[in-house]
Scaffold this motif. Sequence first.
Motif, PDB file in Angstrom:
ATOM      1  N   TYR A  24      69.853  22.245  21.033  1.00  0.00           N
ATOM      2  CA  TYR A  24      68.767  21.899  20.124  1.00  0.00           C
ATOM      3  C   TYR A  24      68.113  20.605  20.613  1.00  0.00           C
ATOM      4  O   TYR A  24      68.783  19.746  21.202  1.00  0.00           O
ATOM      5  N   LEU A  25      66.823  20.450  20.317  1.00  0.00           N
ATOM      6  CA  LEU A  25      66.094  19.250  20.701  1.00  0.00           C
ATOM      7  C   LEU A  25      65.471  18.612  19.468  1.00  0.00           C
ATOM      8  O   LEU A  25      65.026  19.312  18.544  1.00  0.00           O
ATOM      9  N   SER A  26      65.443  17.282  19.477  1.00  0.00           N
ATOM     10  CA  SER A  26      64.746  16.549  18.427  1.00  0.00           C
ATOM     11  C   SER A  26      64.039  15.362  19.072  1.00  0.00           C
ATOM     12  O   SER A  26      64.519  14.797  20.059  1.00  0.00           O
ATOM     13  N   PHE A  27      62.908  14.995  18.511  1.00  0.00           N
ATOM     14  CA  PHE A  27      62.085  13.928  19.061  1.00  0.00           C
ATOM     15  C   PHE A  27      61.909  12.824  18.024  1.00  0.00           C
ATOM     16  O   PHE A  27      61.762  13.094  16.830  1.00  0.00           O
ATOM     17  N   ILE A  28      61.907  11.579  18.504  1.00  0.00           N
ATOM     18  CA  ILE A  28      61.597  10.459  17.623  1.00  0.00           C
ATOM     19  C   ILE A  28      60.866   9.404  18.434  1.00  0.00           C
ATOM     20  O   ILE A  28      61.303   9.026  19.527  1.00  0.00           O
ATOM     21  N   ASP A  29      59.744   8.944  17.926  1.00  0.00           N
ATOM     22  CA  ASP A  29      58.987   7.894  18.602  1.00  0.00           C
ATOM     23  C   ASP A  29      59.723   6.572  18.500  1.00  0.00           C
ATOM     24  O   ASP A  29      60.526   6.359  17.580  1.00  0.00           O
ATOM     25  N   ALA A  30      59.419   5.665  19.413  1.00  0.00           N
ATOM     26  CA  ALA A  30      60.213   4.445  19.580  1.00  0.00           C
ATOM     27  C   ALA A  30      59.964   3.394  18.513  1.00  0.00           C
ATOM     28  O   ALA A  30      60.526   2.294  18.598  1.00  0.00           O
ATOM     29  N   ASP A  31      59.183   3.720  17.490  1.00  0.00           N
ATOM     30  CA  ASP A  31      59.009   2.786  16.372  1.00  0.00           C
ATOM     31  C   ASP A  31      59.354   3.412  15.029  1.00  0.00           C
ATOM     32  O   ASP A  31      59.235   2.769  13.987  1.00  0.00           O
ATOM     33  N   ASP A  32      59.809   4.652  15.032  1.00  0.00           N
ATOM     34  CA  ASP A  32      60.163   5.328  13.783  1.00  0.00           C
ATOM     35  C   ASP A  32      61.675   5.288  13.565  1.00  0.00           C
ATOM     36  O   ASP A  32      62.448   4.944  14.458  1.00  0.00           O
ATOM     37  N   LEU A  33      62.096   5.683  12.346  1.00  0.00           N
ATOM     38  CA  LEU A  33      63.511   5.655  11.985  1.00  0.00           C
ATOM     39  C   LEU A  33      63.903   6.965  11.313  1.00  0.00           C
ATOM     40  O   LEU A  33      63.057   7.682  10.780  1.00  0.00           O
ATOM     41  N   TRP A  34      65.208   7.252  11.336  1.00  0.00           N
ATOM     42  CA  TRP A  34      65.767   8.381  10.603  1.00  0.00           C
ATOM     43  C   TRP A  34      66.793   7.880   9.599  1.00  0.00           C
ATOM     44  O   TRP A  34      67.466   6.869   9.829  1.00  0.00           O
ATOM     45  N   THR A  35      66.955   8.590   8.493  1.00  0.00           N
ATOM     46  CA  THR A  35      68.088   8.336   7.621  1.00  0.00           C
ATOM     47  C   THR A  35      69.345   8.895   8.304  1.00  0.00           C
ATOM     48  O   THR A  35      69.259   9.805   9.141  1.00  0.00           O
ATOM     49  N   PRO A  36      70.527   8.379   7.985  1.00  0.00           N
ATOM     50  CA  PRO A  36      71.731   8.734   8.760  1.00  0.00           C
ATOM     51  C   PRO A  36      72.106  10.209   8.767  1.00  0.00           C
ATOM     52  O   PRO A  36      72.768  10.665   9.698  1.00  0.00           O
ATOM     53  N   ASP A  37      71.695  10.977   7.767  1.00  0.00           N
ATOM     54  CA  ASP A  37      72.103  12.384   7.696  1.00  0.00           C
ATOM     55  C   ASP A  37      71.074  13.338   8.283  1.00  0.00           C
ATOM     56  O   ASP A  37      71.214  14.557   8.157  1.00  0.00           O
TER      57      ASP A  37
ATOM     58  N   ILE B  84      54.024  18.466   8.487  1.00  0.00           N
ATOM     59  CA  ILE B  84      55.240  17.862   9.038  1.00  0.00           C
ATOM     60  C   ILE B  84      55.029  16.371   9.319  1.00  0.00           C
ATOM     61  O   ILE B  84      55.977  15.603   9.449  1.00  0.00           O
ATOM     62  N   SER B  85      53.770  15.952   9.436  1.00  0.00           N
ATOM     63  CA  SER B  85      53.345  14.541   9.410  1.00  0.00           C
ATOM     64  C   SER B  85      53.406  13.803  10.736  1.00  0.00           C
ATOM     65  O   SER B  85      52.537  12.997  11.020  1.00  0.00           O
ATOM     66  N   SER B  86      54.435  13.996  11.540  1.00  0.00           N
ATOM     67  CA  SER B  86      54.538  13.191  12.764  1.00  0.00           C
ATOM     68  C   SER B  86      55.352  13.920  13.815  1.00  0.00           C
ATOM     69  O   SER B  86      55.906  14.999  13.573  1.00  0.00           O
ATOM     70  N   GLY B  87      55.460  13.294  14.989  1.00  0.00           N
ATOM     71  CA  GLY B  87      56.250  13.866  16.066  1.00  0.00           C
ATOM     72  C   GLY B  87      57.700  13.447  16.036  1.00  0.00           C
ATOM     73  O   GLY B  87      58.445  13.713  16.990  1.00  0.00           O
ATOM     74  N   SER B  88      58.131  12.798  14.951  1.00  0.00           N
ATOM     75  CA  SER B  88      59.510  12.287  14.858  1.00  0.00           C
ATOM     76  C   SER B  88      60.358  13.100  13.887  1.00  0.00           C
ATOM     77  O   SER B  88      61.330  12.590  13.347  1.00  0.00           O
ATOM     78  N   ASN B  89      60.037  14.354  13.687  1.00  0.00           N
ATOM     79  CA  ASN B  89      60.629  15.105  12.584  1.00  0.00           C
ATOM     80  C   ASN B  89      61.546  16.252  13.001  1.00  0.00           C
ATOM     81  O   ASN B  89      62.737  16.262  12.668  1.00  0.00           O
ATOM     82  N   ILE B  90      61.050  17.203  13.741  1.00  0.00           N
ATOM     83  CA  ILE B  90      61.707  18.510  13.836  1.00  0.00           C
ATOM     84  C   ILE B  90      62.999  18.495  14.648  1.00  0.00           C
ATOM     85  O   ILE B  90      63.215  17.655  15.518  1.00  0.00           O
ATOM     86  N   LEU B  91      63.855  19.458  14.335  1.00  0.00           N
ATOM     87  CA  LEU B  91      64.968  19.880  15.186  1.00  0.00           C
ATOM     88  C   LEU B  91      64.659  21.319  15.573  1.00  0.00           C
ATOM     89  O   LEU B  91      64.428  22.161  14.701  1.00  0.00           O
ATOM     90  N   VAL B  92      64.617  21.610  16.872  1.00  0.00           N
ATOM     91  CA  VAL B  92      64.160  22.914  17.346  1.00  0.00           C
ATOM     92  C   VAL B  92      65.152  23.486  18.348  1.00  0.00           C
ATOM     93  O   VAL B  92      65.742  22.766  19.147  1.00  0.00           O
ATOM     94  N   GLN B  93      65.340  24.792  18.303  1.00  0.00           N
ATOM     95  CA  GLN B  93      66.207  25.462  19.264  1.00  0.00           C
ATOM     96  C   GLN B  93      65.591  25.400  20.657  1.00  0.00           C
ATOM     97  O   GLN B  93      64.377  25.600  20.821  1.00  0.00           O
ATOM     98  N   ARG B  94      66.425  25.142  21.652  1.00  0.00           N
ATOM     99  CA  ARG B  94      65.927  25.042  23.023  1.00  0.00           C
ATOM    100  C   ARG B  94      65.253  26.339  23.482  1.00  0.00           C
ATOM    101  O   ARG B  94      64.236  26.321  24.174  1.00  0.00           O
ATOM    102  N   LYS B  95      65.792  27.473  23.078  1.00  0.00           N
ATOM    103  CA  LYS B  95      65.215  28.740  23.513  1.00  0.00           C
ATOM    104  C   LYS B  95      63.808  28.932  22.951  1.00  0.00           C
ATOM    105  O   LYS B  95      62.972  29.589  23.592  1.00  0.00           O
ATOM    106  N   LEU B  96      63.532  28.349  21.788  1.00  0.00           N
ATOM    107  CA  LEU B  96      62.180  28.426  21.233  1.00  0.00           C
ATOM    108  C   LEU B  96      61.234  27.510  21.998  1.00  0.00           C
ATOM    109  O   LEU B  96      60.061  27.848  22.206  1.00  0.00           O
ATOM    110  N   VAL B  97      61.724  26.354  22.419  1.00  0.00           N
ATOM    111  CA  VAL B  97      60.929  25.461  23.264  1.00  0.00           C
ATOM    112  C   VAL B  97      60.549  26.176  24.557  1.00  0.00           C
ATOM    113  O   VAL B  97      59.402  26.099  25.023  1.00  0.00           O
ATOM    114  N   ASN B  98      61.492  26.893  25.137  1.00  0.00           N
ATOM    115  CA  ASN B  98      61.216  27.623  26.368  1.00  0.00           C
ATOM    116  C   ASN B  98      60.140  28.684  26.158  1.00  0.00           C
ATOM    117  O   ASN B  98      59.328  28.949  27.046  1.00  0.00           O
TER     118      ASN B  98
END
Length: 328
Positions: A82-95, A149-163
């Motif tokens: 799985y892949l997830s993206f987060i920009d270098a100024d955004d944050l995630w909650t721990p869960d 979805i608002s931004s590029g710092s959100n999704i978790l996506v299956q690698r096969k879907l990215v392909n």
Amino acid sequence: MPTISVIVPAYNAEKTILETIQSIQQQTLSDFELIVIDDGSTDKTVELLSTIADSRLKVFSYENGGLPVARNRGIERATGEYLSFIDADDLWTPDKLETQLAALQADPDAGVAYSWTAFIDENSQYLYARDPMPFEGNVYSNILIENFISSGSNILVQRKLVNAAGWFDPALKSAEDWDYYIRLAARSPFVLVPKYQILYRRSSQSMTSKVDVMERNCLLVLNRAFEQAPSDLQHLKSKSLANAYRFYALLCIAHILTDDGVKQATRRLRQAIWFDPATVLDRKTQRLILKLTLLNLFPYHLATRVSRQLGKLFPNALAKPVPLVNQE
């Protein structure tokens, strides 16, 4: 191989990069690799990253290519399922990672998980949260209308879907995340984690302050998306254009703090209403009309003060403040 590859594109991010990395390290799910793509930084970004002792962290430096290129370089380096993206100024909650992964594993048909977004300022203080969006399953028509979805710092996506969907469009200078979500939604159902887990940083230097650049790229994405959309969804284009121009109007009065900014916002709001007259019934549009009326009647500082007071009485965001990570 790690279950998840977290990709962080970073360009001159010395002010925020350590806080962003810390929010990733504090995830309750630890089975991930952390890939930082240094996109030609000229500040202390790489030096600061070198102080982090974490075997999961991998830093790759390139000449500057822009945000979509940096994300693509991260995809190329990633080894996770799985892949997830987060920009270098955004944050995630721990869960964030744990609950999104659980949501995907509970729905074998879904290829993408997303959560709700709250907004923070340059000092990581809570600003507001977007109204919660309920969309899941086949969200193709919903994402055509608006990037909920608002931004590029959100999704978790299956690698096969990215392909299958391909990579981010390197020609885009903005809205590349919306373009990508549209392509993903055309191929797979989405699943929602109904929690505020993405903390998106608003700053005067962010892409959202470059209104003209964002407008050109959003219109490019929108027009291209509807060229590829089936005939039974073409009627949604007017609503999508209305939402886009209303958003540009909001950006104008947020970032162009002059009379010209008010004029630009007014022009764009008129375009939104022209494309979809029904938008005047929307609460967001009504608030914007009220604010622009005040800005046209009173000096900017006075109109802004009155607007803030009215905002407290009639809040735009329904969400309560969410706890910010790394804060006492």
